[in-house]
Design a protein around this motif. Structure first.
Motif, short mmCIF file in Angstrom:
data_model
loop_
_atom_site.label_atom_id
_atom_site.label_comp_id
_atom_site.label_asym_id
_atom_site.label_seq_id
_atom_site.Cartn_x
_atom_site.Cartn_y
_atom_site.Cartn_z
N ALA A 135 -5.68 8.60 11.70
CA ALA A 135 -6.37 7.77 11.88
C ALA A 135 -5.78 6.28 11.84
N LEU A 136 -4.67 6.39 10.95
CA LEU A 136 -3.91 5.26 10.72
C LEU A 136 -3.06 4.86 11.93
N VAL A 137 -2.50 5.73 12.48
CA VAL A 137 -1.81 5.61 13.81
C VAL A 137 -3.08 4.92 14.80
N GLY A 138 -3.93 5.58 15.04
CA GLY A 138 -4.86 5.11 16.04
C GLY A 138 -5.53 3.66 15.31
N ALA A 139 -5.83 3.28 14.19
CA ALA A 139 -6.12 1.84 13.82
C ALA A 139 -4.92 1.10 14.10
N LEU A 140 -3.68 1.47 13.81
CA LEU A 140 -2.82 0.38 14.09
C LEU A 140 -2.58 -0.02 15.64
N PHE A 141 -2.66 1.08 16.51
CA PHE A 141 -2.83 0.94 18.02
C PHE A 141 -4.01 0.04 18.25
N VAL A 178 0.87 -1.35 0.21
CA VAL A 178 0.00 -0.06 0.02
C VAL A 178 0.77 1.06 -0.04
N ALA A 179 2.03 1.28 0.93
CA ALA A 179 2.88 2.37 1.00
C ALA A 179 3.41 2.39 -0.46
N VAL A 180 3.85 1.64 -1.30
CA VAL A 180 4.66 1.70 -2.49
C VAL A 180 3.62 2.21 -3.53
N GLY A 206 4.55 9.94 13.31
CA GLY A 206 3.81 9.73 12.28
C GLY A 206 3.08 11.09 11.62
N VAL A 207 2.36 11.67 12.37
CA VAL A 207 1.63 12.82 12.00
C VAL A 207 2.56 13.87 11.48
N LEU A 222 -0.64 7.55 3.66
CA LEU A 222 -0.36 5.93 3.42
C LEU A 222 0.93 5.64 3.11
N ALA A 223 1.68 6.60 2.31
CA ALA A 223 3.21 6.30 2.19
C ALA A 223 4.01 6.40 3.32
N VAL A 224 3.84 7.49 4.20
CA VAL A 224 4.59 7.80 5.27
C VAL A 224 4.52 7.05 6.74
N VAL A 225 3.25 6.82 6.99
CA VAL A 225 2.96 6.20 8.14
C VAL A 225 3.24 4.74 8.42
N PRO A 226 3.32 3.97 7.52
CA PRO A 226 3.95 2.47 7.66
C PRO A 226 5.37 2.54 7.85
N ALA A 227 5.94 3.50 6.91
CA ALA A 227 7.46 3.39 7.33
C ALA A 227 7.91 3.93 8.58
N THR A 228 7.11 5.02 9.03
CA THR A 228 7.32 5.25 10.32
C THR A 228 7.14 4.44 11.39
N ALA A 229 5.92 3.68 11.26
CA ALA A 229 5.67 2.63 12.39
C ALA A 229 6.69 1.53 12.23
N TRP A 230 7.37 1.14 11.07
CA TRP A 230 8.20 0.27 11.17
C TRP A 230 9.54 0.56 11.77
N LEU A 231 9.85 2.05 11.54
CA LEU A 231 10.99 2.59 12.08
C LEU A 231 10.83 2.65 13.54
N VAL A 232 9.89 3.08 14.15
CA VAL A 232 9.31 3.26 15.55
C VAL A 232 9.82 1.76 16.08
N GLY A 233 8.84 0.74 15.52
CA GLY A 233 9.01 -0.43 15.98
C GLY A 233 10.52 -1.01 16.08
#
Length: 205
Positions: A127-133, A6-8, A88-89, A183-194
């Motif tokens: 919304a993406l961050v909230g849904a991931l949580f 999705v991010a790509v 993320g935001v 959609l491009a930024v948040v998944p990458a940010t979540a991966w980096l934070v993880g």
């Protein structure tokens, strides 16, 4: 859950739209299919709804919303989620702001950079961050978790995007670009934070 495809795809859409509308000052053909974006198209109660949504993306409103989200994460003892909210935001809005200057598309005259929509990027990222949580807390399976995250992004992006177009602040393609930016930024940010959190645990004695 894997959001990399999705991010790509979102990154490609952002780049394609940015290339197509670089330097433009008028709505494109796709924009004209939906609405005449240079005029307010809502009145009465719906205008108040649009203005309320718009306020959430303004500096004062966004600080309030992000502050509330971070506070909730800390109260639930989820510091990593709090970091993801801020990172993320901030990165989604930062990317949208940078792209505006690179693409140079304007609305309502010189200086009013419009592509991509920062408001839409902000609200979608939140919304993406909230849904991931939420998916982590609920322990959902991969398919259900992915569906929830994408549904949250779609609803948030559609709501803020409608407000921006209805108020004449953005073209519809600006909104799509803002949505895809998140959609491009948040998944990458979540991966980096993880990854950072994992590395931190491994380094502890």
């Amino acid at each position: 859950m894997c959001l990399w495809p999705v991010a790509v795809l979102a990154t490609l859409v952002v780049g394609l739209l940015g290339f197509m509308y670089a330097g433009h000052t008028q709505p494109g053909r796709v924009d004209r299919w939906f609405v005449k974006p240079t005029e307010d198209s809502v009145r009465g109660p719906w205008r108040r709804v649009a203005l309320s949504l718009d306020f959430l993306g303004e500096p004062a409103g966004s600080v309030m919303v992000v502050g509330a989200a971070v506070t909730a994460c800390l109260l639930l003892r989820r510091p990593r989620a709090a970091v993801l909210v801020v990172a993320g935001v901030a990165l989604a809005v930062g990317a949208a702001t940078l792209l505006k200057h690179v693409v140079g598309r304007t609305i309502h005259g010189p200086g009013n950079l419009s592509y991509p929509s920062g408001h839409t990027a902000f609200f979608t990222a939140l919304a993406l961050v909230g849904a991931l949580f939420a998916t982590g807390r609920l322990g959902l399976g991969r398919t259900a978790a992915t569906s929830l995250v994408l549904a949250a992004a779609l609803v948030a992006g559609a709501a803020m995007g409608w407000a921006q177009v209805a108020l004449g602040a953005h073209y519809p393609t600006d909104v799509l670009g803002g949505w895809c930016t998140a959609l491009a930024v948040v998944p990458a940010t979540a991966w980096l934070v993880g990854r950072t959190a994992v590395a931190g645990r491994q380094e502890r004695p």
